[in-house]
Design an enzyme around this catalytic site. Sequence first.
Site, PDB file in Angstrom:
ATOM      1  N   GLU A  11      21.426  16.574  47.523  1.00 60.54           N
ATOM      2  CA  GLU A  11      20.028  16.575  47.055  1.00 60.54           C
ATOM      3  C   GLU A  11      19.905  16.939  45.574  1.00 60.54           C
ATOM      4  OE1 GLU A  11      17.095  18.063  49.823  1.00 60.54           O
ATOM      5  OE2 GLU A  11      16.083  19.115  48.216  1.00 60.54           O
ATOM      6  N   ASP A  12      20.682  17.895  45.121  1.00 63.34           N
ATOM      7  CA  ASP A  12      20.486  18.427  43.758  1.00 63.34           C
ATOM      8  C   ASP A  12      21.603  18.090  42.785  1.00 63.34           C
ATOM      9  OD1 ASP A  12      18.061  19.638  44.445  1.00 63.34           O
ATOM     10  OD2 ASP A  12      19.061  21.440  45.143  1.00 63.34           O
TER      11      ASP A  12
END
Length: 175
Positions: free
Chosen positions: A67-68
């Site tokens: 996600e990051d």
Amino acid sequence: MWDPDAYKRALDFAAKAHGAQTVPGGGFPYVVHLTKVAAEVMRACAEDEGLDATLAVTCALLHDSVEDAGVSREQLVGAFGAKVADGVEALTKRESVPKPERMLDSLARIAAQPREIAIVKLADRITNLEPAPPQWSAEKRAAYREEAKQILDALQGRCAWLEARLAQKIAEYAV
Ligand code: NI
């Protein structure tokens, strides 16, 4: 118990993936967040010996890598196997899902995974219920606390220790 070599491998991978990224508001390197989540998970595994601690701790260190940090599923499968990749994928919110539904979509996928993945989510929110950044409005803090309750509700029965701890953090969270 978790395998310390697996811990080191996952930590190295995560540190490289997150690079210079910092914890929002805190200014700490991002790995500080990841090791806090892993510490919660390790304690839960010590309380609950039925858990696969290596799977749980590995997913704790890698939970934000897709996600990051833009890590792909293929990279995770190659380095850590399909079980870890599946877990991290469930812990990743999907951009294709409308924003208000993203958390519930992720929680439904986490709930379908082994409970080691659910405990990473509980540990993540316990870690994130530190005092909110000063720029957050009361409304935003209240919404964040509500979302924490959704997480607790959705993942009932996965780990009594962490559920009690998250309930306490929710009660203490100032809105
Ligand atoms: Ni996180």
